[in-house]
Design an enzyme around this catalytic site. Structure first.
Site, PDB file in Angstrom:
ATOM      1  N   ARG A  93       0.795  -1.221   0.000  1.00 39.99           N
ATOM      2  CA  ARG A  93       0.000   0.000   0.000  1.00 39.99           C
ATOM      3  C   ARG A  93       0.830   1.274   0.000  1.00 39.99           C
ATOM      4  O   ARG A  93       0.585   2.193  -0.772  1.00 39.99           O
ATOM      5  CB  ARG A  93      -0.919   0.055   1.230  1.00 39.99           C
ATOM      6  CG  ARG A  93      -2.211  -0.663   1.080  1.00 39.99           C
ATOM      7  CD  ARG A  93      -2.685  -1.158   2.430  1.00 39.99           C
ATOM      8  NE  ARG A  93      -1.866  -2.293   2.792  1.00 39.99           N
ATOM      9  CZ  ARG A  93      -2.211  -3.559   2.548  1.00 39.99           C
ATOM     10  NH1 ARG A  93      -3.372  -3.819   2.038  1.00 39.99           N
ATOM     11  NH2 ARG A  93      -1.398  -4.555   2.838  1.00 39.99           N
ATOM     12  N   THR A  94       1.807   1.340   0.907  1.00 40.93           N
ATOM     13  CA  THR A  94       2.546   2.591   1.058  1.00 40.93           C
ATOM     14  C   THR A  94       3.305   2.908  -0.235  1.00 40.93           C
ATOM     15  O   THR A  94       3.257   4.027  -0.746  1.00 40.93           O
ATOM     16  CB  THR A  94       3.516   2.500   2.255  1.00 40.93           C
ATOM     17  OG1 THR A  94       2.769   2.091   3.395  1.00 40.93           O
ATOM     18  CG2 THR A  94       4.167   3.836   2.533  1.00 40.93           C
TER      19      THR A  94
ATOM     20  N   LYS B 288      24.803  -5.383  -2.334  1.00 41.03           N
ATOM     21  CA  LYS B 288      26.256  -5.588  -2.296  1.00 41.03           C
ATOM     22  C   LYS B 288      26.836  -5.158  -0.956  1.00 41.03           C
ATOM     23  O   LYS B 288      28.041  -5.190  -0.741  1.00 41.03           O
ATOM     24  CB  LYS B 288      26.931  -4.742  -3.387  1.00 41.03           C
ATOM     25  CG  LYS B 288      26.540  -5.074  -4.794  1.00 41.03           C
ATOM     26  CD  LYS B 288      27.279  -4.106  -5.740  1.00 41.03           C
ATOM     27  CE  LYS B 288      26.836  -4.263  -7.181  1.00 41.03           C
ATOM     28  NZ  LYS B 288      27.296  -3.105  -7.982  1.00 41.03           N
TER      29      LYS B 288
ATOM     30  N   ARG C 162      11.688   3.644   2.790  1.00 41.48           N
ATOM     31  CA  ARG C 162      11.318   2.752   3.898  1.00 41.48           C
ATOM     32  C   ARG C 162      12.490   1.833   4.195  1.00 41.48           C
ATOM     33  O   ARG C 162      13.166   1.358   3.287  1.00 41.48           O
ATOM     34  CB  ARG C 162      10.097   1.919   3.538  1.00 41.48           C
ATOM     35  CG  ARG C 162       9.909   0.743   4.500  1.00 41.48           C
ATOM     36  CD  ARG C 162       8.644  -0.034   4.270  1.00 41.48           C
ATOM     37  NE  ARG C 162       7.463   0.739   4.643  1.00 41.48           N
ATOM     38  CZ  ARG C 162       6.253   0.201   4.764  1.00 41.48           C
ATOM     39  NH1 ARG C 162       6.075  -1.083   4.538  1.00 41.48           N
ATOM     40  NH2 ARG C 162       5.225   0.956   5.094  1.00 41.48           N
TER      41      ARG C 162
ATOM     42  N   HIS D 108       5.894   6.173  11.164  1.00 40.17           N
ATOM     43  CA  HIS D 108       5.297   6.018   9.834  1.00 40.17           C
ATOM     44  C   HIS D 108       4.289   7.172   9.705  1.00 40.17           C
ATOM     45  O   HIS D 108       3.082   6.958   9.774  1.00 40.17           O
ATOM     46  CB  HIS D 108       4.619   4.647   9.780  1.00 40.17           C
ATOM     47  CG  HIS D 108       4.190   4.196   8.430  1.00 40.17           C
ATOM     48  ND1 HIS D 108       4.310   4.978   7.298  1.00 40.17           N
ATOM     49  CD2 HIS D 108       3.638   3.016   8.011  1.00 40.17           C
ATOM     50  CE1 HIS D 108       3.838   4.304   6.263  1.00 40.17           C
ATOM     51  NE2 HIS D 108       3.430   3.118   6.672  1.00 40.17           N
TER      52      HIS D 108
HETATM   53  C1  NCD Z   1       2.160  -0.856   8.350  1.00 43.99           C
HETATM   54  C2  NCD Z   1       3.669  -0.770   8.430  1.00 43.99           C
HETATM   55  O1  NCD Z   1       4.362  -1.139   7.476  1.00 43.99           O
HETATM   56  O2  NCD Z   1       4.141  -0.312   9.454  1.00 43.99           O
HETATM   57  N1  NCD Z   1       1.739  -1.137   7.036  1.00 43.99           N
HETATM   58  C3  NCD Z   1       1.439  -0.110   6.203  1.00 43.99           C
HETATM   59  O3  NCD Z   1       2.248   0.718   5.879  1.00 43.99           O
HETATM   60  N2  NCD Z   1       0.169  -0.001   5.815  1.00 43.99           N
HETATM   61  C4  NCD Z   1       1.551  -1.765   9.328  1.00 43.99           C
HETATM   62  C5  NCD Z   1       1.958  -3.200   9.292  1.00 43.99           C
HETATM   63  O4  NCD Z   1       2.761  -3.621   8.464  1.00 43.99           O
HETATM   64  O5  NCD Z   1       1.437  -3.949  10.119  1.00 43.99           O
END
Ligand code: NCD
Length: 343
Positions: A62-63, A93, A115, A148
């Site tokens: 999703r993100t 690497k 991320r 996040h």
């Molecule tokens: C969350 C995350 O990655 O922290 N997911 C997301 O971005 N929607 C929550 C999760 O992974 O449980």
């Protein structure tokens, strides 16, 4: 329009209630309208000639998709994307995450979305201090301050759209409160409103960390800790369920088994029945959802908004695309954002 002068999106603390209510929410409403098929053409020039680097060193659907697709819909170009940067970029690497982010600073891209789940790598907000290119923290996994922030922004937009307000709500944050970065970002952001009560509901092994509690205390937010969701369910307006964060170091454990003991942190029919239908309440989840919601009992309930909404108000999932588009537009083309807000 900029959030407190920051070029980056790093943590919930950087946003003010005023910015969220006066800029982010109304702009998100406009974007939501522009996403309708008949209006979608109007989106296409908003980020013309802008380029994004999408650097995900750990799992995401999703993100990553909402940033990349949202960027494309506004006419920008995702110039470099790495689904698993830890394998497919030079990180495979052994190059550090810091060097990987920094190299794009010299390649004239307009936005870096990053991320990283690894505790060994430098946190995103420390890396951001050394670069000029705007960066979005799309989920930091390193250290106890992991956040996040865009998830928290989309979460409160979802609450606001479905319940019409933020103040005076009773909110239950459930599940992995120890390692959940969405939990930290959400609690930090909620503290900017006059939330009536936050119920922190978790299995004993996954209790909320001290920094969140002291933050809530400092901001005069009433909260209490629980391990049985059923005890407080009748009072709750927002159920915010979360997955056990095995990728961030939480132990693998079966939640359905713990339901038999004093711990009860699954949302199922029993919990839904405890919570009065006449009351304004919604069930949320940042997703992905594993066993912590009994899907065949909860998905169809009108109060569940995580995956599909039963009204014309967008689901939490869709709110992710909408708010992230608004955030990226504010970062990269504030003039256009302003014009849209005025239109
Ligand atoms: C969350 C995350 O990655 O922290 N997911 C997301 O971005 N929607 C929550 C999760 O992974 O449980």
């Amino acid at each position: 329009l900029k959030f407190e002068g920051y070029p980056h999106v790093l943590k919930s603390q950087q946003f003010s209630r005023k910015w969220v209510e006066k800029v982010l929410f109304p702009l998100s409403d406009k974007i939501s309208n522009l996403l309708k098929k008949k209006n979608r053409d109007k989106l296409r020039n908003l980020l013309k000639n802008k380029t994004m680097v999408s650097l995900f060193a750990s799992e995401s659907s999703r993100t990553r998709a909402s940033h990349e697709i949202g960027f494309n819909l506004m006419g920008g170009k995702v110039a470099f994307t790495s689904a698993s940067a830890n394998i497919s970029s030079a990180m495979g690497k052994g190059e550090s995450f810091e060097d990987t982010v920094k190299l794009f600073d010299q390649y004239h891209c307009d936005l870096i979305v990053a991320r990283n789940d690894s505790a060994e790598q430098m946190p995103i907000d420390s890396i951001a201090r050394g670069i000029r290119t705007p960066i979005i923290n799309a989920g930091d996994g390193a250290g106890k301050d992991k956040q996040h922030p865009t998830q928290a922004l989309l979460d409160i937009y979802t609450i606001y759209k479905h319940l019409g307000k933020m103040d005076n709500l009773r909110i239950a944050v459930i599940g992995d409160l120890k390692n959940g970065r969405t939990v930290r970002s959400l609690c930090y952001l909620l503290a900017k409103w006059r939330i009536k009560h936050i119920y922190l509901v978790s299995p004993l092994k996954l209790k909320v960390s001290a920094d969140i509690k002291s933050y809530l205390r400092r901001h005069n937010i009433k909260f209490s800790e629980h391990c049985d969701i059923r005890k407080i369910a009748p009072k709750v307006n927002v159920f915010y369920q979360t997955r056990t964060q095995t990728n961030l170091g939480s132990p693998k454990m079966s939640r359905s088994k713990t339901n038999k003991s004093k711990e009860f942190t699954i949302i199922n029919k029993e919990v839904l029945n405890l919570c009065s239908k006449s009351k304004n309440s919604i069930i949320m989840h940042p997703l992905p959802c594993l066993e912590e919601i009994t899907r065949n009992e909860v998905d169809k309930d009108p109060r569940s908004v995580y995956f599909e909404s039963k009204t014309s108000v967008p689901s939490q999932l869709k709110c992710g695309l909408i708010t992230r588009m608004a955030i990226m537009l504010l970062m990269l083309n504030p003039k256009k954002a302003k014009a849209i807000l005025k239109s």
